[in-house]
Design an enzyme around this catalytic site. Sequence first.
Site, PDB file in Angstrom:
ATOM      1  N   HIS A 290     -17.247  -2.512  53.988  1.00  0.00           N
ATOM      2  CA  HIS A 290     -16.223  -2.798  53.079  1.00  0.00           C
ATOM      3  C   HIS A 290     -14.575  -2.947  53.728  1.00  0.00           C
ATOM      4  CE1 HIS A 290     -14.057  -3.177  48.971  1.00  0.00           C
ATOM      5  NE2 HIS A 290     -13.031  -2.451  49.599  1.00  0.00           N
ATOM      6  N   GLU A 291     -14.718  -1.950  54.512  1.00  0.00           N
ATOM      7  CA  GLU A 291     -13.168  -1.466  55.320  1.00  0.00           C
ATOM      8  C   GLU A 291     -12.907  -2.698  55.919  1.00  0.00           C
ATOM      9  OE1 GLU A 291     -11.363   0.402  53.609  1.00  0.00           O
ATOM     10  OE2 GLU A 291     -12.772   1.078  52.092  1.00  0.00           O
TER      11      GLU A 291
ATOM     12  N   HIS B 287     -11.772  -5.791  55.059  1.00  0.00           N
ATOM     13  CA  HIS B 287     -10.137  -5.377  54.571  1.00  0.00           C
ATOM     14  C   HIS B 287      -9.598  -6.319  56.077  1.00  0.00           C
ATOM     15  CE1 HIS B 287      -9.825  -4.986  50.412  1.00  0.00           C
ATOM     16  NE2 HIS B 287     -10.503  -3.189  50.861  1.00  0.00           N
TER      17      HIS B 287
ATOM     18  N   TYR C 182      -1.934  -7.410  48.202  1.00  0.00           N
ATOM     19  CA  TYR C 182      -2.855  -6.856  47.776  1.00  0.00           C
ATOM     20  C   TYR C 182      -2.174  -6.265  46.010  1.00  0.00           C
ATOM     21  CZ  TYR C 182      -6.348  -2.935  47.509  1.00  0.00           C
ATOM     22  OH  TYR C 182      -7.119  -2.149  47.807  1.00  0.00           O
TER      23      TYR C 182
ATOM     24  N   GLU D 117     -10.416  -7.793  47.589  1.00  0.00           N
ATOM     25  CA  GLU D 117     -11.259  -6.116  46.597  1.00  0.00           C
ATOM     26  C   GLU D 117     -12.758  -6.467  47.319  1.00  0.00           C
ATOM     27  OE1 GLU D 117     -11.754  -2.473  47.438  1.00  0.00           O
ATOM     28  OE2 GLU D 117      -9.976  -3.139  47.823  1.00  0.00           O
TER      29      GLU D 117
ATOM     30  N   ASP E  99      -3.411   0.989  40.080  1.00  0.00           N
ATOM     31  CA  ASP E  99      -3.983   0.254  40.631  1.00  0.00           C
ATOM     32  C   ASP E  99      -4.055  -1.475  41.776  1.00  0.00           C
ATOM     33  OD1 ASP E  99      -6.368  -0.240  42.513  1.00  0.00           O
ATOM     34  OD2 ASP E  99      -7.904  -0.577  41.346  1.00  0.00           O
TER      35      ASP E  99
ATOM     36  N   HIS F 228      -9.115  -2.952  42.128  1.00  0.00           N
ATOM     37  CA  HIS F 228     -10.545  -2.232  42.398  1.00  0.00           C
ATOM     38  C   HIS F 228     -11.212  -2.787  40.523  1.00  0.00           C
ATOM     39  CE1 HIS F 228      -8.157  -0.003  45.497  1.00  0.00           C
ATOM     40  NE2 HIS F 228      -9.918  -0.312  46.185  1.00  0.00           N
TER      41      HIS F 228
END
Lengths: 106, 352
Positions: free
Chosen positions: B171-172, B175, B186, B195, B268, B273
Amino acid sequence: MTRIEVSRSGGFAGLSRTWSVEVSPAEAEERWLPLLEQAEAENAETLQRDRFIYHIVVVGYRDATVPESAVQGPWKELLERARNAPPEEPAEELPDEPAEEPGGHT
Amino acid sequence: MNAPVHTRCSIVPPYLLSRLAGLEDPRHHNAAAAARRALVQLDPIHSARATAPRDPSRGAGTAVVLALRRTISDAYGTETLPGEAVRREGDPPVGDVAVDEAYDGLGATYGLFQEVYGRSSIDDAGLPLDATVHYGQRYDNAFWDGFRMVFGDGDGEIFGRFTASLTVIGHELAHGFTQYTSNLRYQGQSGALNESVSDVFGVLVEQRVRGESADTAGWLVGEGIFTDQVQGRALRSLKAPGTAHDDDVLGKDPQPATMADYVETTSDNGGVHINSGIPNHAFYIAATRLGGYAWERAGQIWYDAATGGNVPEDCTFSRFADVTVDAAKARFGEGSPEVEAVGYAWREVDVL
């Protein structure tokens, strides 16, 4: 007393948490309100992803949104104090809406 | 000049060859040279890369391969980045589980992009992959800072270490992939798509390592990062958004699966998310309707969509849906099962 609420959102998990701390009106006015006033300039878009976002409310006065990357110095002190303050009796399950007036509960 | 080469009929995967080819230690000179030659034989793209200059200052004749180059650093509980480099490419395991999980996870993510989609690292130009572990004290998060992945150890009460799930590492790093491709803003729907792209490629990295097909995979993001005290299996579910956890402290998984439950919020970054559950579920539906390995057809379509230049930075869900349908048509043809499955998926979540 003046209540300061800290709501944390975002992060990889996307789970929101809320903490709060009571400070004297004099402290709120001298230390924290000026800090919140200058926060507006710190919300530039960045390349950072999945970081926390803090929404801070000096209840009855002003709020500010601060990205985790800007949390240093006095911000860090304020967030740690809120996080370490004894929890309130009523569950702080309110979403990030303006809260009740200071000193309102029994 | 001519070291023995036994790599012509290589069973060594291309990414490993790339890695070997990039070794700079003189002790590995022969292996590196052999790997470079094997890569040249593999395909013209590798061949071109193998002869491209790595660093003009090194002078002519220096063979170069864009290879997997990982560096894992340790912040030792501070919030100072990058920390101290503790494991570099080719180093053996160091015995620190977070360091070694990060190293392996970066390799697995690189492998998905390189071996399945032919992409050389997240920027398609061989960007070295850097990560920092043991960030902060009781730090409950993992993030991408624009240059590297950063992982906390968790608080020990709710979260354990964030490297424990391969989906988090994928996931990271995804990005970073998005940063170098569509650069989805974002915030709001484009942020939720940002996301979702990370969740999708995060689960695909794990499914591929585990050899799971779409119908046998768990489709969970962050499985294994909670402590035993938490009621919940994972942070998010692509299969059933909103069901990954339900805990006294954490609350219930807030993700919607369809547009009917889209959450309008200012926190958020506008619920990036949270609303990612909708495009996540669309991907799950498309992948399971097609069957087989999700990274092969559904994953390829999402990859094509993300890299095709048709996703604007402020993309909406419906625009992204259209781009995936177009990507399916371009790769698999009008009227193909792939086009049908992708359109069906977005209709199921009420986006199209």
